[in-house]
Design a protein around this motif. Structure first.
Motif, PDB file in Angstrom:
ATOM      1  N   TYR A 106      31.559  42.291 -17.486  1.00 50.43           N
ATOM      2  CA  TYR A 106      32.047  43.660 -17.435  1.00 50.43           C
ATOM      3  C   TYR A 106      30.982  44.602 -16.866  1.00 50.43           C
ATOM      4  CZ  TYR A 106      33.953  48.129 -19.052  1.00 50.43           C
ATOM      5  OH  TYR A 106      34.427  49.415 -19.122  1.00 50.43           O
ATOM      6  N   GLN A 107      29.737  44.415 -17.261  1.00 49.44           N
ATOM      7  CA  GLN A 107      28.660  45.263 -16.751  1.00 49.44           C
ATOM      8  C   GLN A 107      28.494  45.097 -15.238  1.00 49.44           C
ATOM      9  OE1 GLN A 107      25.533  43.945 -19.378  1.00 49.44           O
ATOM     10  NE2 GLN A 107      25.742  45.727 -20.710  1.00 49.44           N
ATOM     11  N   LYS A 108      28.701  43.884 -14.756  1.00 44.84           N
ATOM     12  CA  LYS A 108      28.620  43.652 -13.308  1.00 44.84           C
ATOM     13  C   LYS A 108      29.781  44.340 -12.590  1.00 44.84           C
ATOM     14  CE  LYS A 108      26.232  39.208 -13.721  1.00 44.84           C
ATOM     15  NZ  LYS A 108      26.372  37.726 -13.632  1.00 44.84           N
ATOM     16  N   ILE A 109      30.959  44.299 -13.189  1.00 40.14           N
ATOM     17  CA  ILE A 109      32.120  44.965 -12.597  1.00 40.14           C
ATOM     18  C   ILE A 109      31.897  46.473 -12.550  1.00 40.14           C
ATOM     19  CG2 ILE A 109      34.582  45.496 -12.939  1.00 40.14           C
ATOM     20  CD1 ILE A 109      34.889  42.642 -14.071  1.00 40.14           C
ATOM     21  N   LEU A 110      31.279  47.019 -13.589  1.00 38.72           N
ATOM     22  CA  LEU A 110      30.999  48.459 -13.616  1.00 38.72           C
ATOM     23  C   LEU A 110      30.107  48.895 -12.455  1.00 38.72           C
ATOM     24  CD1 LEU A 110      30.346  49.081 -17.433  1.00 38.72           C
ATOM     25  CD2 LEU A 110      32.356  49.768 -16.109  1.00 38.72           C
ATOM     26  N   GLN A 111      29.268  47.978 -11.989  1.00 37.85           N
ATOM     27  CA  GLN A 111      28.337  48.280 -10.895  1.00 37.85           C
ATOM     28  C   GLN A 111      28.919  47.953  -9.521  1.00 37.85           C
ATOM     29  OE1 GLN A 111      25.532  49.892 -11.665  1.00 37.85           O
ATOM     30  NE2 GLN A 111      26.220  49.725 -13.792  1.00 37.85           N
ATOM     31  N   CYS A 112      30.138  47.424  -9.486  1.00 40.56           N
ATOM     32  CA  CYS A 112      30.723  46.966  -8.222  1.00 40.56           C
ATOM     33  C   CYS A 112      30.963  48.132  -7.262  1.00 40.56           C
ATOM     34  CB  CYS A 112      32.042  46.235  -8.502  1.00 40.56           C
ATOM     35  SG  CYS A 112      32.845  45.605  -7.010  1.00 40.56           S
ATOM     36  N   LYS A 113      30.573  47.924  -6.007  1.00 42.05           N
ATOM     37  CA  LYS A 113      30.790  48.932  -4.963  1.00 42.05           C
ATOM     38  C   LYS A 113      31.357  48.275  -3.705  1.00 42.05           C
ATOM     39  CE  LYS A 113      27.256  52.215  -6.517  1.00 42.05           C
ATOM     40  NZ  LYS A 113      27.071  51.604  -7.822  1.00 42.05           N
ATOM     41  N   LYS A 114      32.101  47.197  -3.895  1.00 41.09           N
ATOM     42  CA  LYS A 114      32.641  46.455  -2.754  1.00 41.09           C
ATOM     43  C   LYS A 114      33.683  47.248  -1.979  1.00 41.09           C
ATOM     44  CE  LYS A 114      31.931  41.809  -4.660  1.00 41.09           C
ATOM     45  NZ  LYS A 114      32.589  40.529  -5.048  1.00 41.09           N
ATOM     46  N   CYS A 115      34.423  48.115  -2.660  1.00 41.39           N
ATOM     47  CA  CYS A 115      35.482  48.896  -1.997  1.00 41.39           C
ATOM     48  C   CYS A 115      35.114  50.382  -2.028  1.00 41.39           C
ATOM     49  CB  CYS A 115      36.817  48.691  -2.704  1.00 41.39           C
ATOM     50  SG  CYS A 115      37.344  46.981  -2.885  1.00 41.39           S
ATOM     51  N   PRO A 116      34.579  50.939  -0.957  1.00 40.59           N
ATOM     52  CA  PRO A 116      34.171  52.348  -0.943  1.00 40.59           C
ATOM     53  C   PRO A 116      35.281  53.316  -1.349  1.00 40.59           C
ATOM     54  CG  PRO A 116      33.326  51.216   0.992  1.00 40.59           C
ATOM     55  CD  PRO A 116      34.256  50.255   0.311  1.00 40.59           C
ATOM     56  N   THR A 117      36.519  53.030  -0.916  1.00 44.64           N
ATOM     57  CA  THR A 117      37.618  53.937  -1.269  1.00 44.64           C
ATOM     58  C   THR A 117      37.905  53.901  -2.762  1.00 44.64           C
ATOM     59  OG1 THR A 117      39.251  52.206  -0.756  1.00 44.64           O
ATOM     60  CG2 THR A 117      38.707  53.783   0.991  1.00 44.64           C
ATOM     61  N   MET A 118      37.749  52.736  -3.372  1.00 44.50           N
ATOM     62  CA  MET A 118      37.991  52.629  -4.799  1.00 44.50           C
ATOM     63  C   MET A 118      36.863  53.265  -5.602  1.00 44.50           C
ATOM     64  SD  MET A 118      40.876  51.315  -5.210  1.00 44.50           S
ATOM     65  CE  MET A 118      41.767  49.931  -5.872  1.00 44.50           C
ATOM     66  N   VAL A 119      35.645  53.142  -5.110  1.00 44.73           N
ATOM     67  CA  VAL A 119      34.513  53.810  -5.765  1.00 44.73           C
ATOM     68  C   VAL A 119      34.761  55.314  -5.770  1.00 44.73           C
ATOM     69  CG1 VAL A 119      32.050  54.329  -5.615  1.00 44.73           C
ATOM     70  CG2 VAL A 119      32.852  51.998  -5.192  1.00 44.73           C
ATOM     71  N   LYS A 120      35.272  55.825  -4.655  1.00 44.71           N
ATOM     72  CA  LYS A 120      35.588  57.250  -4.555  1.00 44.71           C
ATOM     73  C   LYS A 120      36.724  57.626  -5.500  1.00 44.71           C
ATOM     74  CE  LYS A 120      37.144  60.760  -1.251  1.00 44.71           C
ATOM     75  NZ  LYS A 120      37.599  61.002   0.135  1.00 44.71           N
ATOM     76  N   SER A 121      37.738  56.766  -5.586  1.00 41.22           N
ATOM     77  CA  SER A 121      38.899  57.082  -6.420  1.00 41.22           C
ATOM     78  C   SER A 121      38.539  57.148  -7.903  1.00 41.22           C
ATOM     79  CB  SER A 121      40.020  56.052  -6.203  1.00 41.22           C
ATOM     80  OG  SER A 121      39.724  54.820  -6.842  1.00 41.22           O
ATOM     81  N   ARG A 122      37.476  56.435  -8.312  1.00 42.70           N
ATOM     82  CA  ARG A 122      37.070  56.490  -9.721  1.00 42.70           C
ATOM     83  C   ARG A 122      36.763  57.923 -10.145  1.00 42.70           C
ATOM     84  NH1 ARG A 122      32.417  51.897  -9.301  1.00 42.70           N
ATOM     85  NH2 ARG A 122      33.729  50.206  -8.502  1.00 42.70           N
ATOM     86  N   GLN A 123      36.278  58.727  -9.218  1.00 44.93           N
ATOM     87  CA  GLN A 123      35.884  60.094  -9.529  1.00 44.93           C
ATOM     88  C   GLN A 123      37.090  61.009  -9.755  1.00 44.93           C
ATOM     89  OE1 GLN A 123      33.247  61.317  -6.355  1.00 44.93           O
ATOM     90  NE2 GLN A 123      32.336  59.284  -6.227  1.00 44.93           N
ATOM     91  N   LEU A 124      38.281  60.520  -9.383  1.00 44.47           N
ATOM     92  CA  LEU A 124      39.476  61.353  -9.459  1.00 44.47           C
ATOM     93  C   LEU A 124      40.192  61.255 -10.799  1.00 44.47           C
ATOM     94  CD1 LEU A 124      40.969  60.505  -5.943  1.00 44.47           C
ATOM     95  CD2 LEU A 124      39.493  62.428  -6.550  1.00 44.47           C
ATOM     96  N   TYR A 125      39.840  60.259 -11.598  1.00 39.09           N
ATOM     97  CA  TYR A 125      40.593  59.999 -12.809  1.00 39.09           C
ATOM     98  C   TYR A 125      39.726  60.052 -14.057  1.00 39.09           C
ATOM     99  CZ  TYR A 125      43.961  58.721  -9.337  1.00 39.09           C
ATOM    100  OH  TYR A 125      44.795  58.769  -8.261  1.00 39.09           O
ATOM    101  N   ARG A 126      40.378  60.316 -15.156  1.00 39.48           N
ATOM    102  CA  ARG A 126      39.686  60.548 -16.408  1.00 39.48           C
ATOM    103  C   ARG A 126      38.786  59.391 -16.832  1.00 39.48           C
ATOM    104  NH1 ARG A 126      40.601  64.197 -20.520  1.00 39.48           N
ATOM    105  NH2 ARG A 126      41.323  65.404 -18.741  1.00 39.48           N
TER     106      ARG A 126
END
Length: 231
Positions: free
Chosen positions: A47-67
């Protein structure tokens, strides 16, 4: 190290598309955090490795949009021999609380109802998403997101080691088929709960079909456990 400070951090966003009560959001996030804190170390490490995942730039950006503000992970009983795979976090549900099939949402309510009709609950199975991050808006995950997150799901399944896998929705079913998981485990597939909610005339038959799958899964796990006792 996972800790409850992350619950506070998750509440800094103002986006709450389902208009969930703030107290409810905090309670649900705390449940998810508690579940993750109680996982064995190999799952926590994953889980900690998944939290650090940045493989998909658009998804990394989308994380900032949701609670919830970060990748999601499985929820429930990691010891369960029944694993349920959905497509991705919904922006009105899991994207807000990190809770797969968030029961505040319509699909989550239906999912919970069906689980309970089979004598199960969120806490007696392990439910996870194929894609770990919530896509922006109502957009479906990209092919790249499916491919990148499949790597994480492979690891998650290996650690959970279920006897039964239930794929909910076409993307999850495709993953199970592509990985040939049916060769080593009992596998079922069924449409996503959102489908009968859009076609009310199919709702009752869908509930019955899903319930029967869950009952078959329970029966299969019970038989396997009995066989192990006699081996």
């Amino acid at each position: 190290m996972l800790n409850y400070l992350s619950v506070v951090n998750c509440l800094t966003s103002t986006d709450n598309p389902a208009n969930m009560p703030e107290e409810y959001i905090a309670k649900q996030i705390a449940k998810v955090e508690r579940c993750h804190l109680e996982m064995p170390l190999p799952l926590i490490s994953l889980y900690q490795k998944i939290l650090q995942c940045k493989k998909c730039p658009t998804m990394v950006k989308s994380r900032q949009l949701y609670r919830y503000g970060r990748p999601t992970f499985g929820f429930g009983d990691w010891r369960s021999k029944i694993l349920i795979i959905a497509q991705s976090p919904g922006y009105k549900g899991c994207g807000t609380t990190g809770y797969p099939f968030e029961p505040y949402s319509r699909t989550g309510k239906l999912f919970q109802e069906i689980l309970e009709s089979a004598g199960l609950s969120f806490n007696s199975v392990w439910t996870t998403n194929l894609v770990k991050c919530c896509p922006e808006g109502v957009n479906p995950p990209t092919v790249t997101a499916y491919k990148n997150c499949s790597y994480w799901l492979d690891k998650e399944i290996s650690l959970i080691n279920p006897l039964v896998i239930i794929a909910v929705g076409k993307p999850a079913a495709n993953y199970v088929f592509d990985r040939k998981l049916f060769m080593t485990r009992k596998c079922f597939n069924i449409p996503h709960p959102g489908y009968p909610l859009r076609k009310p005339n199919l709702l009752e038959s869908y509930k019955e079909e899903f319930r029967n799958i869950l009952l078959k899964a329970k029966s299969y796990c019970s038989k396997q456990s009995t066989m192990e006792v006699f081996l």
